[in-house]
Write a protein that holds these residues in place. Sequence first.
Motif, PDB file in Angstrom:
ATOM      1  N   UNK A   1      45.755  45.827  59.408  1.00 61.89           N
ATOM      2  CA  UNK A   1      46.769  45.511  58.404  1.00 61.89           C
ATOM      3  C   UNK A   1      46.155  45.366  57.014  1.00 61.89           C
ATOM      4  N   UNK A   2      46.985  45.586  55.994  1.00 62.05           N
ATOM      5  CA  UNK A   2      46.595  45.228  54.632  1.00 62.05           C
ATOM      6  C   UNK A   2      46.281  43.724  54.602  1.00 62.05           C
ATOM      7  N   UNK A   3      45.234  43.320  53.864  1.00 60.82           N
ATOM      8  CA  UNK A   3      44.859  41.896  53.851  1.00 60.82           C
ATOM      9  C   UNK A   3      45.918  41.038  53.163  1.00 60.82           C
ATOM     10  N   UNK A   4      46.899  40.617  53.940  1.00 56.53           N
ATOM     11  CA  UNK A   4      48.070  39.943  53.390  1.00 56.53           C
ATOM     12  C   UNK A   4      47.738  38.594  52.780  1.00 56.53           C
ATOM     13  N   UNK A   5      46.841  37.856  53.416  1.00 60.88           N
ATOM     14  CA  UNK A   5      46.527  36.514  52.909  1.00 60.88           C
ATOM     15  C   UNK A   5      45.978  36.567  51.494  1.00 60.88           C
ATOM     16  N   UNK A   6      45.071  37.502  51.249  1.00 57.07           N
ATOM     17  CA  UNK A   6      44.499  37.588  49.912  1.00 57.07           C
ATOM     18  C   UNK A   6      45.510  38.132  48.912  1.00 57.07           C
ATOM     19  N   UNK A   7      46.361  39.067  49.348  1.00 55.52           N
ATOM     20  CA  UNK A   7      47.401  39.571  48.456  1.00 55.52           C
ATOM     21  C   UNK A   7      48.348  38.447  48.042  1.00 55.52           C
ATOM     22  N   UNK A   8      48.703  37.579  48.990  1.00 54.11           N
ATOM     23  CA  UNK A   8      49.573  36.441  48.661  1.00 54.11           C
ATOM     24  C   UNK A   8      48.865  35.490  47.694  1.00 54.11           C
ATOM     25  N   UNK A   9      47.587  35.243  47.949  1.00 56.41           N
ATOM     26  CA  UNK A   9      46.819  34.363  47.059  1.00 56.41           C
ATOM     27  C   UNK A   9      46.794  34.910  45.630  1.00 56.41           C
ATOM     28  N   UNK A  10      46.530  36.171  45.494  1.00 56.41           N
ATOM     29  CA  UNK A  10      46.446  36.789  44.164  1.00 56.41           C
ATOM     30  C   UNK A  10      47.802  36.753  43.471  1.00 56.41           C
ATOM     31  N   UNK A  11      48.848  37.039  44.222  1.00 53.74           N
ATOM     32  CA  UNK A  11      50.202  36.989  43.648  1.00 53.74           C
ATOM     33  C   UNK A  11      50.493  35.598  43.106  1.00 53.74           C
ATOM     34  N   UNK A  12      50.166  34.568  43.883  1.00 51.33           N
ATOM     35  CA  UNK A  12      50.437  33.196  43.463  1.00 51.33           C
ATOM     36  C   UNK A  12      49.508  32.745  42.336  1.00 51.33           C
ATOM     37  N   UNK A  13      48.243  33.111  42.437  1.00 49.67           N
ATOM     38  CA  UNK A  13      47.245  32.583  41.506  1.00 49.67           C
ATOM     39  C   UNK A  13      47.281  33.253  40.143  1.00 49.67           C
ATOM     40  N   UNK A  14      47.521  34.556  40.114  1.00 50.07           N
ATOM     41  CA  UNK A  14      47.395  35.302  38.864  1.00 50.07           C
ATOM     42  C   UNK A  14      48.700  35.900  38.345  1.00 50.07           C
ATOM     43  N   UNK A  15      49.623  36.255  39.235  1.00 48.96           N
ATOM     44  CA  UNK A  15      50.733  37.103  38.810  1.00 48.96           C
ATOM     45  C   UNK A  15      52.096  36.575  39.255  1.00 48.96           C
TER      46      UNK A  15
ATOM     47  N   UNK B   1      54.484  35.157  37.629  1.00 48.09           N
ATOM     48  CA  UNK B   1      55.640  35.296  36.736  1.00 48.09           C
ATOM     49  C   UNK B   1      55.841  36.717  36.204  1.00 48.09           C
ATOM     50  N   UNK B   2      55.038  37.697  36.657  1.00 50.93           N
ATOM     51  CA  UNK B   2      55.205  39.099  36.267  1.00 50.93           C
ATOM     52  C   UNK B   2      55.092  39.348  34.769  1.00 50.93           C
ATOM     53  N   UNK B   3      54.424  38.460  34.059  1.00 54.67           N
ATOM     54  CA  UNK B   3      54.256  38.653  32.623  1.00 54.67           C
ATOM     55  C   UNK B   3      52.770  38.830  32.308  1.00 54.67           C
ATOM     56  N   UNK B   4      52.497  39.087  31.046  1.00 56.03           N
ATOM     57  CA  UNK B   4      51.125  39.277  30.632  1.00 56.03           C
ATOM     58  C   UNK B   4      50.747  40.745  30.606  1.00 56.03           C
ATOM     59  N   UNK B   5      49.597  41.029  30.010  1.00 61.48           N
ATOM     60  CA  UNK B   5      49.148  42.415  29.907  1.00 61.48           C
ATOM     61  C   UNK B   5      48.759  42.983  31.266  1.00 61.48           C
ATOM     62  N   UNK B   6      48.300  42.143  32.182  1.00 59.23           N
ATOM     63  CA  UNK B   6      47.919  42.608  33.515  1.00 59.23           C
ATOM     64  C   UNK B   6      48.933  42.089  34.527  1.00 59.23           C
ATOM     65  N   UNK B   7      49.494  43.003  35.316  1.00 57.62           N
ATOM     66  CA  UNK B   7      50.454  42.651  36.350  1.00 57.62           C
ATOM     67  C   UNK B   7      49.943  43.203  37.685  1.00 57.62           C
ATOM     68  N   UNK B   8      50.751  43.089  38.737  1.00 59.05           N
ATOM     69  CA  UNK B   8      50.264  43.400  40.085  1.00 59.05           C
ATOM     70  C   UNK B   8      51.166  44.390  40.808  1.00 59.05           C
ATOM     71  N   UNK B   9      50.549  45.206  41.653  1.00 54.59           N
ATOM     72  CA  UNK B   9      51.249  46.056  42.613  1.00 54.59           C
ATOM     73  C   UNK B   9      50.430  46.081  43.891  1.00 54.59           C
ATOM     74  N   UNK B  10      50.937  46.735  44.925  1.00 57.12           N
ATOM     75  CA  UNK B  10      50.168  46.943  46.148  1.00 57.12           C
ATOM     76  C   UNK B  10      49.834  48.423  46.281  1.00 57.12           C
ATOM     77  N   UNK B  11      48.554  48.715  46.518  1.00 57.69           N
ATOM     78  CA  UNK B  11      48.084  50.069  46.791  1.00 57.69           C
ATOM     79  C   UNK B  11      47.961  50.209  48.303  1.00 57.69           C
ATOM     80  N   UNK B  12      48.954  50.831  48.916  1.00 56.22           N
ATOM     81  CA  UNK B  12      49.023  50.915  50.368  1.00 56.22           C
ATOM     82  C   UNK B  12      48.520  52.272  50.871  1.00 56.22           C
ATOM     83  N   UNK B  13      48.065  52.279  52.136  1.00 54.28           N
ATOM     84  CA  UNK B  13      47.527  53.509  52.712  1.00 54.28           C
ATOM     85  C   UNK B  13      48.630  54.445  53.184  1.00 54.28           C
TER      86      UNK B  13
END
Length: 461
Positions: free
Chosen positions: A167-181, A183-195
Amino acid sequence: MTKRTLLRGGTVITAQTVGEVLPDTDVLIGEDGTIEAVGPALDAEAEVLDVSGRVVLPGFVDTHRHTWQSVVRNVASDWSLTEYLAGLHTGLSKYFRPEDTYAGNYLGALEALDAGITTLVDWSHNLATPAHADAAIAALKDTGMRAVFAHGGGSRQWGAPLPSPHDHPAEDARRIRDQYFSDNTGLVTMALALRGPQFTTPEVNAHDFELARELDLRVTVHVGDGYWGKSGPIRKLRDDGFLSDRTTYVHCCTLGDDELQMIADSGGTASCAPDVEMQMGHGFPATGRLLKAGVRPTFSIDVCSSNGGDMFGTMRTAIGMQRALDNAPSVDTGEVLERIDLSCGDVLQFATLDGAHAAGLDHVTGSIAVGKAADLVVLDDRSLAMTPLNNPLGAVVYNAHPGLVRDVFVQGNRVKKDGVLVGVDYDRLRSTAVASRDYIVGEMPEAHLDGSWHPDLATQQ
């Protein structure tokens, strides 16, 4: 807050509509970093930058780049796709430390900015640990560019066996979403690069796409690259209910015409990487086929361990190949084409506004319009290759190059001034990149840096 800046008297390519060029036009950048006004002879209290005789255009948008590979640039310039997978994904990639990921992302993102790419989708798929992800994000933020951090997992997800049962490493993706992104604002935002379905089991693919829904994130996914791409990945995504207008489909070269139509009907977007696609056997770039299906293509540098990292070269490769494909039937039949279908204006639109749309940022950037972010590029007028300026669109696509990028603005901040990136210690940047490269390559004794190295496919694990 930025200071108000007035770009005076430039030849403005707006990218609001295909081919729109405004001669002798001013662009006013407001204190909030957005475009306050566009028009001739504007009257405003602002710092004035005389750009008369120069081309002003929106910053380019690269919709898919494996930025971490910048420190091992060109090692794969003569490699097949099989050699790339062995030399990078089961070879050099496992030796990257978090500081090497930072060095690669920092170098690659600054390279993009230097060449007029103001928005980058960082397809980050060598995240061995959470520390690697943190380093990749920090590097993007430190450059001051606009970026989408596309979280793509690590070697466990991308290595053998295929299709992957991991599986895609869901735990770390959730952590990054909560820790950095969060509110979906700022110059850097997040997406998922899936296989996607080409490289994972159906169960894993479902897990990964459900994770994107849970985290409310856009998806970018490889499909239609080479023989793997003939396996019907879009049909599988349709059958499982995962086609979406929030997904960018990368490559698309060997997808069926019906699959391209499915992408169009779902509102999805596409990213073409013509240099890599032709080198590594993905198939002919799908630019024209996508257009025929009703999908506006966008452009990707992709594997910066192989090819150059600027949009000018990519545009030339894409337009040249597509025009050759369009002309091929008439060569066989003797029919004379009255007009070329694909224009320079179209290609510039793919590299700007259409790219912003694929990144989910067309409401923010990608064109020169009042209210949008001042993500702008000013090209130097002192090049003989651009003189006289008879066709600005053709000049940018066919004549311009990174050395002509004189000024770059991101959200109104002048990050490149008079041909030099602002606040960048070039000597330190080079020494850090070289040190990182030396460490990574030093861990793999069979690797050589003289252009002669070809990975031994029989010995790679």
